[in-house]
Scaffold this motif. Structure first.
Motif, PDB file in Angstrom:
ATOM      1  N   GLY A 126      43.087  48.803  13.350  1.00 34.71           N
ATOM      2  CA  GLY A 126      43.124  49.834  14.389  1.00 34.71           C
ATOM      3  C   GLY A 126      42.565  49.287  15.687  1.00 34.71           C
ATOM      4  N   GLY A 130      36.018  55.631  16.658  1.00 33.58           N
ATOM      5  CA  GLY A 130      35.903  56.859  17.447  1.00 33.58           C
ATOM      6  C   GLY A 130      34.512  57.444  17.219  1.00 33.58           C
ATOM      7  N   HIS A 245      49.726  54.276  16.323  1.00 34.04           N
ATOM      8  CA  HIS A 245      48.367  54.591  15.876  1.00 34.04           C
ATOM      9  C   HIS A 245      48.310  56.059  15.408  1.00 34.04           C
TER      10      HIS A 245
HETATM   11  N1  URA Z   1      40.705  54.926  15.699  1.00 32.76           N
HETATM   12  C1  URA Z   1      40.669  53.599  15.462  1.00 32.76           C
HETATM   13  O1  URA Z   1      41.419  52.814  16.042  1.00 32.76           O
HETATM   14  N2  URA Z   1      39.794  53.170  14.561  1.00 32.76           N
HETATM   15  C2  URA Z   1      38.969  53.944  13.893  1.00 32.76           C
HETATM   16  O2  URA Z   1      38.191  53.450  13.084  1.00 32.76           O
HETATM   17  C3  URA Z   1      39.039  55.329  14.146  1.00 32.76           C
HETATM   18  C4  URA Z   1      39.906  55.809  15.057  1.00 32.76           C
END
Ligand code: URA
Length: 274
Positions: A126, A130, A245
């Protein structure tokens, strides 16, 4: 007494504006329109109208600190050298937790290192923690994480069999987009996790993961769903698929069908059907 009234009014105004954290030098706004534990209704106390701040305003990247290019290169080099010393995920986690070269660490509550199986066939990447991840210290545990779990379950993948991490181990204040410098400094930590796990597949979640790891000219919307490759080392190359995402899907549910088709491609390839 006057002072007390001012403090209350100031706090009321912060709450009304969506401030949820006061741990940093700059205030962090709650950027999600729902699920806030503060009421967003205007306080009843009469006071001078506050400047209008849009609910979804995301603080922009900070004005660049006056760090010379040479100093920045040194920090990134230092991170690369540190990482090469880690011969296990535990050692790497320890190094990342002790690393002080990234400004994001100063405003984050926790270092959010990767999580999951060190034997994983598929590694998910990711962008950055957050608010929930920052508070708890694990990746994808908030709303996005719940959606990600459902996405994986839909293609019969158990989250515990994967390894999940982020480009950045620290939350950018107010979830702002990370700067190129922050990405460059933290990238060695991500690359070393990939080297230690040697997964067969990488699933890149969103444009930041895509542009950080691969030198592709196109945006995530043009690149998603296409098979790419990432050379881990001389012996191993991972098959890479990029998709949207989960946070984008929460904002734009109409894009779910595209992600669903990307996930089916991943499932097929993992089962040698493609
Ligand atoms: N968004 C992300 O990219 N990573 C996370 O851990 C949570 C939300």
């Amino acid at each position: 007494m006057d002072k007390q009234i001012n403090i209350k009014e100031t706090l009321d105004w912060y709450i009304w504006a969506g401030v949820v954290e006061t741990c940093a030098d700059e205030v962090c706004l709650n950027t999600s329109s729902e699920n806030t534990h503060f009421s967003l209704s205007q306080p009843t106390t009469a006071h001078t109208p506050a400047p209008v701040i849009e609910k979804n305003h995301i603080p922009s990247a900070p004005v660049r600190a006056n760090v010379s290019l040479a100093a920045f290169d040194n920090i990134a080099k230092n991170a690369r050298e540190l990482c090469s010393k880690a011969s296990s995920l535990e050692e790497l986690k320890d190094l990342v937790q002790k690393f002080d070269g990234c400004n994001l660490k100063k405003t984050a509550a926790n270092t959010v290192f990767g999580d999951g199986s060190s034997q994983a066939r598929v590694l998910l990447i990711g962008e950055a923690p957050g608010a929930d991840e920052d508070r708890i210290g694990s990746p994808f545990v908030g709303k996005c994480g719940k959606l990600l779990d459902k996405m994986l379950a839909a293609i019969n993948i158990n989250r515990a069999d994967c390894y999940i991490t982020n480009v950045l181990p620290w939350r950018p204040p107010g979830n702002r987009t990370p700067t190129d410098e922050e990405i460059a400094i933290c990238l060695p930590f991500l690359k070393r996790q990939i080297e230690l796990i040697k997964p067969d597949f990488l699933l890149l979640l969103g444009g930041i993961a895509l542009k950080s790891l691969l030198d592709v000219p196109d945006s995530i919307s043009r690149t998603r769903g296409k098979w790419l490759e990432y050379v881990i080392d001389e012996q191993k190359t991972a098959q890479v698929l990029a998709t949207y995402h989960p946070s984008y899907l929460l904002r734009s549910p109409s894009q779910k069908a595209k992600v669903w088709s990307d996930l089916l491609r991943l499932q097929k390839k993992m089962n040698n059907d493609e």
